[in-house]
Design a protein around this motif. Structure first.
Motif, PDB file in Angstrom:
ATOM      1  N   PRO A 254       0.796  -1.231   0.000  1.00  0.00           N
ATOM      2  CA  PRO A 254       0.000   0.000   0.000  1.00  0.00           C
ATOM      3  C   PRO A 254       0.827   1.280   0.000  1.00  0.00           C
ATOM      4  O   PRO A 254       0.281   2.364  -0.188  1.00  0.00           O
ATOM      5  N   SER A 255       2.140   1.173   0.204  1.00  0.00           N
ATOM      6  CA  SER A 255       2.965   2.381   0.369  1.00  0.00           C
ATOM      7  C   SER A 255       2.913   3.296  -0.851  1.00  0.00           C
ATOM      8  O   SER A 255       2.872   4.529  -0.715  1.00  0.00           O
ATOM      9  N   THR A 256       2.909   2.710  -2.063  1.00  0.00           N
ATOM     10  CA  THR A 256       2.894   3.552  -3.260  1.00  0.00           C
ATOM     11  C   THR A 256       1.560   4.296  -3.393  1.00  0.00           C
ATOM     12  O   THR A 256       1.523   5.438  -3.845  1.00  0.00           O
ATOM     13  N   PHE A 257       0.474   3.646  -2.980  1.00  0.00           N
ATOM     14  CA  PHE A 257      -0.817   4.321  -3.014  1.00  0.00           C
ATOM     15  C   PHE A 257      -0.860   5.451  -1.991  1.00  0.00           C
ATOM     16  O   PHE A 257      -1.323   6.554  -2.294  1.00  0.00           O
ATOM     17  N   LEU A 258      -0.377   5.187  -0.795  1.00  0.00           N
ATOM     18  CA  LEU A 258      -0.381   6.206   0.251  1.00  0.00           C
ATOM     19  C   LEU A 258       0.458   7.412  -0.169  1.00  0.00           C
ATOM     20  O   LEU A 258       0.059   8.566   0.033  1.00  0.00           O
ATOM     21  N   ASP A 259       1.609   7.157  -0.779  1.00  0.00           N
ATOM     22  CA  ASP A 259       2.457   8.265  -1.250  1.00  0.00           C
ATOM     23  C   ASP A 259       1.794   9.020  -2.395  1.00  0.00           C
ATOM     24  O   ASP A 259       1.914  10.249  -2.495  1.00  0.00           O
ATOM     25  N   PHE A 260       1.107   8.285  -3.267  1.00  0.00           N
ATOM     26  CA  PHE A 260       0.393   8.906  -4.384  1.00  0.00           C
ATOM     27  C   PHE A 260      -0.649   9.899  -3.865  1.00  0.00           C
ATOM     28  O   PHE A 260      -0.732  11.043  -4.323  1.00  0.00           O
ATOM     29  N   VAL A 261      -1.431   9.470  -2.890  1.00  0.00           N
ATOM     30  CA  VAL A 261      -2.433  10.351  -2.289  1.00  0.00           C
ATOM     31  C   VAL A 261      -1.737  11.491  -1.550  1.00  0.00           C
ATOM     32  O   VAL A 261      -2.169  12.649  -1.618  1.00  0.00           O
ATOM     33  N   GLY A 262      -0.642  11.178  -0.858  1.00  0.00           N
ATOM     34  CA  GLY A 262       0.086  12.209  -0.118  1.00  0.00           C
ATOM     35  C   GLY A 262       0.560  13.332  -1.016  1.00  0.00           C
ATOM     36  O   GLY A 262       0.476  14.513  -0.641  1.00  0.00           O
ATOM     37  N   ARG A 263       1.025  12.991  -2.209  1.00  0.00           N
ATOM     38  CA  ARG A 263       1.481  14.037  -3.132  1.00  0.00           C
ATOM     39  C   ARG A 263       0.312  14.892  -3.624  1.00  0.00           C
ATOM     40  O   ARG A 263       0.481  16.095  -3.887  1.00  0.00           O
ATOM     41  N   SER A 264      -0.862  14.297  -3.729  1.00  0.00           N
ATOM     42  CA  SER A 264      -2.047  15.073  -4.110  1.00  0.00           C
ATOM     43  C   SER A 264      -2.428  16.037  -2.996  1.00  0.00           C
ATOM     44  O   SER A 264      -2.837  17.174  -3.255  1.00  0.00           O
ATOM     45  N   ILE A 265      -2.308  15.585  -1.749  1.00  0.00           N
ATOM     46  CA  ILE A 265      -2.588  16.453  -0.601  1.00  0.00           C
ATOM     47  C   ILE A 265      -1.591  17.604  -0.570  1.00  0.00           C
ATOM     48  O   ILE A 265      -1.964  18.768  -0.370  1.00  0.00           O
ATOM     49  N   GLU A 266      -0.322  17.284  -0.804  1.00  0.00           N
ATOM     50  CA  GLU A 266       0.723  18.319  -0.789  1.00  0.00           C
ATOM     51  C   GLU A 266       0.485  19.334  -1.904  1.00  0.00           C
ATOM     52  O   GLU A 266       0.658  20.542  -1.705  1.00  0.00           O
ATOM     53  N   ARG A 267       0.095  18.857  -3.068  1.00  0.00           N
ATOM     54  CA  ARG A 267      -0.176  19.754  -4.199  1.00  0.00           C
ATOM     55  C   ARG A 267      -1.240  20.775  -3.833  1.00  0.00           C
ATOM     56  O   ARG A 267      -1.100  21.971  -4.125  1.00  0.00           O
ATOM     57  N   SER A 268      -2.317  20.317  -3.187  1.00  0.00           N
ATOM     58  CA  SER A 268      -3.392  21.237  -2.810  1.00  0.00           C
ATOM     59  C   SER A 268      -2.908  22.278  -1.801  1.00  0.00           C
ATOM     60  O   SER A 268      -3.269  23.456  -1.885  1.00  0.00           O
ATOM     61  N   LEU A 269      -2.083  21.856  -0.868  1.00  0.00           N
ATOM     62  CA  LEU A 269      -1.533  22.796   0.119  1.00  0.00           C
ATOM     63  C   LEU A 269      -0.652  23.844  -0.561  1.00  0.00           C
ATOM     64  O   LEU A 269      -0.689  25.029  -0.208  1.00  0.00           O
ATOM     65  N   ILE A 270       0.134  23.406  -1.544  1.00  0.00           N
ATOM     66  CA  ILE A 270       0.998  24.335  -2.282  1.00  0.00           C
ATOM     67  C   ILE A 270       0.157  25.388  -3.002  1.00  0.00           C
ATOM     68  O   ILE A 270       0.468  26.585  -2.987  1.00  0.00           O
ATOM     69  N   ILE A 271      -0.922  24.929  -3.636  1.00  0.00           N
ATOM     70  CA  ILE A 271      -1.802  25.863  -4.354  1.00  0.00           C
ATOM     71  C   ILE A 271      -2.384  26.885  -3.386  1.00  0.00           C
ATOM     72  O   ILE A 271      -2.420  28.094  -3.667  1.00  0.00           O
ATOM     73  N   TYR A 272      -2.858  26.420  -2.239  1.00  0.00           N
ATOM     74  CA  TYR A 272      -3.417  27.326  -1.236  1.00  0.00           C
ATOM     75  C   TYR A 272      -2.377  28.335  -0.758  1.00  0.00           C
ATOM     76  O   TYR A 272      -2.638  29.547  -0.695  1.00  0.00           O
ATOM     77  N   LEU A 273      -1.203  27.851  -0.407  1.00  0.00           N
ATOM     78  CA  LEU A 273      -0.168  28.731   0.143  1.00  0.00           C
ATOM     79  C   LEU A 273       0.272  29.774  -0.871  1.00  0.00           C
ATOM     80  O   LEU A 273       0.467  30.944  -0.525  1.00  0.00           O
ATOM     81  N   ASN A 274       0.412  29.374  -2.116  1.00  0.00           N
ATOM     82  CA  ASN A 274       0.833  30.333  -3.134  1.00  0.00           C
ATOM     83  C   ASN A 274      -0.249  31.350  -3.457  1.00  0.00           C
ATOM     84  O   ASN A 274       0.040  32.483  -3.806  1.00  0.00           O
TER      85      ASN A 274
END
Length: 310
Positions: free
Chosen positions: A223-243
């Motif tokens: 499951p690690s690759t799936f968890l990381d895949f979702v994690g990068r999507s979460i990080e992307r949204s945070l980046i958009i908000y912060l910028n």
């Protein structure tokens, strides 16, 4: 989930929290952008053929797009209602439960299959193209109950990004409904994130093949690759908000480049890249009024179009 990724996500979440209370005008614009992107991508992953612009027209103006099925229009409108339902759940601080999961699903299939909307499947199913065989219908209620119990047992011991990703995967694994499992799982995942002040994570349609690949890997016990895949999507949204909230920040936009910069990595003009971004064919996001993408997104598009040509 990779510890460095969790650290990066939680660090950006702390940065976002420091900016609270967030400006209502900017948040309203961000929500408008995210809800459109979220609706378009979640439906497109499941085969909806409405483009990003067409989805926008359906959402904003209620326009019926020619040569598109009534079902596809309802999928857009239903997803919007699903998001609004999540907002009400968050306001009322409603607890996650078996019935709540069914209510979310009920929003997704409204006017599409009212008999099955919010109803656990009563027959066994196979998932096309997947080796995983979902549990038998007779076990569904107990498995979803166990899922909810698992959530409350682990709520304080697992990070929010991880538990949201796990709930997504576990619900899809159970496959409790005849149709609409993916959309329901992604709504549930984002409910968990949004309850804790995270922006919604959007699984991009452009990453559809990778999304299904990491789900298959999780089914095989990795499951690690799936968890990381979702994690990068979460990080992307945070980046958009912060910028968006710090437009004058001198910090780099966390791996995003302008479309003009992107022309260095392909043979396309700025105008063509802009068209690809607007139509959702190139993974890109708007920072203020400017489209931004990543080198990886450009390379992915080139690889996919090359495959199609061959």
């Amino acid at each position: 989930m990779n510890p460095n990724l969790i650290k990066s996500i939680e660090g950006k979440k702390k940065e976002l929290d420091k900016l609270r209370p967030l400006p209502k005008g900017i948040v309203s614009k961000l929500n408008e952008q995210f809800y459109l992107e979220w609706t378009y991508n979640s439906n497109a992953i499941e085969g909806n053929t409405l483009s990003l612009q067409e989805t926008d027209l359906v959402l904003r103006q209620g326009i019926t797009i020619g040569n598109k099925s009534l079902r596809e229009h309802f999928e857009v409108l239903n997803h919007k209602e699903g998001i609004y339902f999540l907002e009400e759940i968050i306001k009322k601080k409603t607890f996650i439960s078996v019935n709540l999961i069914r209510e979310i699903h009920g929003k997704i299939l409204k006017n599409i299959d009212d008999e099955q909307a919010g109803v656990f499947r009563s027959t066994n199913v196979r998932i096309t193209g997947a080796s995983h065989i979902p549990p038998s219908a007779g076990k569904i209620y107990d498995l979803v109950m166990e899922l909810v119990e698992w959530y409350y047992i682990n709520y304080k011991s697992i990070s929010i990004p991880e538990i949201a990703a796990w709930m997504h995967y576990k619900l899809v694994f159970i496959h409790p409904f005849i149709d609409g499992n993916g959309r329901t799982a992604r709504l549930l995942m984002n409910l968990i994130l949004m309850q804790e002040g995270y922006p919604p994570a959007v699984i991009l349609h452009l990453d559809r093949k990778k999304y299904y690949k990491v789900l298959r890997e999780a089914d095989k016990g990795n499951p690690s690759t799936f968890l990381d895949f979702v994690g990068r999507s979460i990080e992307r949204s945070l980046i958009i908000y912060l910028n968006a909230l710090r437009p004058d920040s001198s910090n780099e936009k966390q791996g995003y480049i302008t479309l003009k910069e992107a022309t260095k990595y392909c043979n396309f003009s700025l105008e063509y890249l802009s068209l690809l971004a607007r139509t959702g064919k190139l993974s890109a996001v708007k920072f203020n009024r400017n489209w931004m993408t990543t080198i990886q997104a450009v390379q992915t598009y080139l690889e996919e179009t090359s495959i199609k040509k061959n």
